[in-house]
Design an enzyme around this catalytic site. Structure first.
Site, mmCIF file in Angstrom:
data_model
loop_
_atom_site.group_PDB
_atom_site.id
_atom_site.type_symbol
_atom_site.label_atom_id
_atom_site.label_comp_id
_atom_site.label_asym_id
_atom_site.label_seq_id
_atom_site.Cartn_x
_atom_site.Cartn_y
_atom_site.Cartn_z
ATOM 1 N N HIS A 55 13.858 -13.500 -9.177
ATOM 2 C CA HIS A 55 15.066 -13.790 -9.957
ATOM 3 C C HIS A 55 16.326 -13.890 -9.091
ATOM 4 O O HIS A 55 17.082 -14.838 -9.180
ATOM 5 C CB HIS A 55 15.301 -12.716 -11.026
ATOM 6 C CG HIS A 55 14.128 -12.492 -11.943
ATOM 7 N ND1 HIS A 55 13.339 -13.511 -12.405
ATOM 8 C CD2 HIS A 55 13.618 -11.353 -12.488
ATOM 9 C CE1 HIS A 55 12.400 -13.019 -13.209
ATOM 10 N NE2 HIS A 55 12.544 -11.712 -13.268
ATOM 11 N N LYS A 109 16.914 -0.162 -11.725
ATOM 12 C CA LYS A 109 16.600 0.376 -13.051
ATOM 13 C C LYS A 109 17.484 1.608 -13.267
ATOM 14 O O LYS A 109 17.900 2.265 -12.310
ATOM 15 C CB LYS A 109 15.145 0.834 -13.099
ATOM 16 C CG LYS A 109 14.136 -0.299 -12.913
ATOM 17 C CD LYS A 109 13.914 -1.041 -14.201
ATOM 18 C CE LYS A 109 12.819 -2.089 -14.053
ATOM 19 N NZ LYS A 109 12.892 -3.120 -15.094
ATOM 20 N N ASP A 111 10.258 -18.607 -13.933
ATOM 21 C CA ASP A 111 11.174 -17.529 -13.540
ATOM 22 C C ASP A 111 12.226 -17.537 -14.626
ATOM 23 O O ASP A 111 13.052 -18.452 -14.682
ATOM 24 C CB ASP A 111 11.797 -17.817 -12.172
ATOM 25 C CG ASP A 111 12.682 -16.657 -11.731
ATOM 26 O OD1 ASP A 111 13.530 -16.223 -12.533
ATOM 27 O OD2 ASP A 111 12.527 -16.180 -10.598
ATOM 28 N N HIS A 112 12.169 -16.566 -15.525
ATOM 29 C CA HIS A 112 12.991 -16.705 -16.730
ATOM 30 C C HIS A 112 14.488 -16.689 -16.436
ATOM 31 O O HIS A 112 15.277 -17.129 -17.257
ATOM 32 C CB HIS A 112 12.595 -15.694 -17.810
ATOM 33 C CG HIS A 112 13.096 -14.310 -17.591
ATOM 34 N ND1 HIS A 112 12.518 -13.424 -16.724
ATOM 35 C CD2 HIS A 112 14.158 -13.638 -18.127
ATOM 36 C CE1 HIS A 112 13.171 -12.277 -16.754
ATOM 37 N NE2 HIS A 112 14.173 -12.377 -17.590
HETATM 38 C C1 BG6 Z 1 11.353 -8.985 -15.450
HETATM 39 C C2 BG6 Z 1 11.010 -7.715 -14.729
HETATM 40 O O1 BG6 Z 1 10.939 -10.093 -14.701
HETATM 41 O O2 BG6 Z 1 12.752 -9.053 -15.662
HETATM 42 C C3 BG6 Z 1 11.495 -6.520 -15.529
HETATM 43 O O3 BG6 Z 1 9.622 -7.617 -14.513
HETATM 44 C C4 BG6 Z 1 12.950 -6.651 -15.872
HETATM 45 O O4 BG6 Z 1 11.260 -5.309 -14.808
HETATM 46 C C5 BG6 Z 1 13.262 -8.016 -16.474
HETATM 47 O O5 BG6 Z 1 13.265 -5.633 -16.809
HETATM 48 C C6 BG6 Z 1 14.758 -8.214 -16.606
HETATM 49 O O6 BG6 Z 1 15.028 -9.358 -17.349
HETATM 50 P P1 BG6 Z 1 16.408 -9.539 -18.110
HETATM 51 O O7 BG6 Z 1 16.302 -10.912 -18.687
HETATM 52 O O8 BG6 Z 1 16.485 -8.461 -19.133
HETATM 53 O O9 BG6 Z 1 17.481 -9.411 -17.070
#
Ligand code: BG6
Length: 487
Positions: A239, A339, A176-177
């Protein structure tokens, strides 16, 4: 220090994630001397590309997604030497496997292998099955699963079962980044290294909490995936709930992976369920319509999807969550993500309770702690101070105590993937999600999705480029609360 030599085998290697995130992240770690020169990055995908053709794509990805100042020709060339390509359909037990097998056999059998699955999640089980029947799962092998893990609890279980047949849980890294983002990890430091915060971290002092992940982009050519997913599955179930866990958890006994993950799991279990009948009370879902940004017209979601599209998919969600525990009582946790919103901004807002009584001509504003995840990672605490303008009484003025980390520490803030990709090589699962966390998160999300699919809450609209539907303001106004941008 460098990690041990590894082979990183990426399934879905021609996809957006590999180009945009994985290759640039590995490049930065290579540039900083953390990737040994005899490591290999082996891309696999169905396209019949030669190694040189794939290296050319990788080079283009670096030129596009690494900051020009950070891209050194010589380093890039040496990095590209680590890159290989095998044309392979990972989901089919067909004749293409021998090429990967023989490439892997060139390295010592005890070399660390990371299988990174960046394909459609429905294929994860099959790919692992094939890796296993081909004899490619060695004791030093790990597998990384990209989100989304399923679209509900049942499908997540099927994926986890499929992968779990071939890899033990401690070799499965569910990424989960958001957990790789510096400020998200900083939450742990802020909370548990500074008693000044932790002493106030409960319903005694906190009125409510907001966690926002707002994006200005639309669906960016990912329409077919996104339209089946929607904001709840794409952002909130993973997230935002992970961030919520770190904000709300009790102090873990140590920084060991399971110590932390046990505390996160307790939070997920304590989330008050939102039944399908209650979605109109506790949730707001919306979809963007056409909007304006200066003179520019921003397309609607349906226009972004393409010709004659119809869709009930939510591109915006706001939820009033509660964590039923002694610490939190009924403190609202407002979660939202969307979005095509007015700004790209991910942040946590801790709104403290107001002073019980005022001796000043004006009532002091309640303190607020804002933790900015991105952009401009930092922390701001708003306080009331004396207004220096000479008057006959002591009046108050709001001021901010502000730390902007990048400036304060004069250092580049790495992308989340840089940390996470090497944590897999190190075998450190602390910033990855355990199976029971995924399940608990779906158990909470499923009834909300059910309520929406039965139309128990209207699909609101909001103009592209705005802060979301008006109903989301009403969700907070009921309790006398406001979103941060309106404060
Ligand atoms: C991803 C989603 O996990 O996270 C995307 O699938 C989203 O839809 C992205 O744009 C957002 O990541 P960050 O790091 O730009 O907040």
């Amino acid at each position: 220090p460098p990690v041990d030599t590894f082979d990183y085998i990426v399934f879905g290697a021609t996809g957006d994630l590999t180009m945009r995130k994985l290759l640039p992240a590995l490049y930065y770690r290579y540039r900083d001397g953390q990737v040994p020169d005899d490591s290999r990055i082996i891309g696999t995908a169905r396209s019949p590309l030669s190694r040189e053709e794939y290296q050319a794509r990788a080079e283009k990805a670096l030129k596009t997604f690494v900051k020009p100042d950070d891209l050194n020709d010589d380093t890039a060339r040496r990095f590209l030497d680590l890159v290989h390509y095998v044309s392979l359909n990972g989901a089919e037990a067909d004749s293409t496997w021998p090429a990967l097998k023989s490439l892997l056999a060139d390295a010592p059998a005890d070399r660390i292998r990371v299988y990174y699955l960046a394909t459609a999640p429905g294929l994860y089980g099959q790919i692992c099955e094939n890796l296993s029947t081909q004899g490619l799962v060695t004791p030093q092998s790990r597998v990384v699963l990209e989100k989304p893990i399923g679209t509900d609890l049942t499908s997540a279980d099927a994926i986890n079962d499929g992968v779990g047949k071939h890899f033990p849980e401690n070799h499965i890294f569910r990424i989960d980044h958001y957990l790789g983002k510096e400020t998200v990890q900083n939450l742990i430091a802020l909370r548990f290294a500074n008693p000044v915060f932790e002493r106030l971290w409960s319903s005694d002092a906190i009125e409510y909490i907001q966690i926002t992940a707002a994006e200005t982009v639309g669906v960016e050519g990912r329409g077919p995936y996104y339209d089946k997913s929607g904001a709840l599955r794409d952002m909130i179930q993973n997230h935002l709930l992970q961030v919520l866990c770190l904000v709300a958890m009790d102090p873990p006994g140590s920084l060991e992976a399971d110590s932390l993950r046990n505390e996160k799991l307790k939070v997920l279990h304590a989330l008050r369920p939102i039944a399908p009948e209650d979605v109109a009370t506790y949730t707001v879902r919306g979809q963007y319509t056409r909007g304006k940004e200066g003179d520019k017209t921003l397309p609607s979601y349906l226009e972004d999807l393409g010709q004659d599209a119809t869709s009930n998919t939510e591109t915006y969600v706001a939820i009033r969550a509660e964590i039923h525990s002694w610490r939190w009582g009924t403190v609202p946790f407002y979660l939202r993500s969307g979005k095509r919103m007015a700004e790209k901004c991910s942040e946590i807002v801790i709104q403290f309770k107001a002073a019980p009584w005022s001796i000043f001509p004006t009532r002091p504003e309640a303190n607020r702690l804002v933790i900015r995840i991105q952009p401009d990672e930092g922390v701001t605490l708003s306080v009331s101070t004396k207004d220096p303008t000479p008057t006959d009484s002591l009046s108050l003025r709001r001021a901010d105590i502000n730390i902007a980390f990048e400036k304060a520490f004069s250092t580049r803030y790495p992308d989340a993937y840089e940390r996470l990709l090497l944590d897999v090589v190190r075998g450190d699962p602390v910033l990855f999600i355990r199976r029971d966390e995924v399940e608990a998160a779906w158990r909470w999300a499923d009834p909300i999705l059910k309520g929406w699919s039965e139309n128990k809450a209207p699909l609101e609209s909001y103009p592209a480029g705005s802060w979301g539907p008006a109903a989301a303001n009403a969700l907070l106004a009921r309790s006398g609360h406001r979103w941060h941008e309106d404060m």
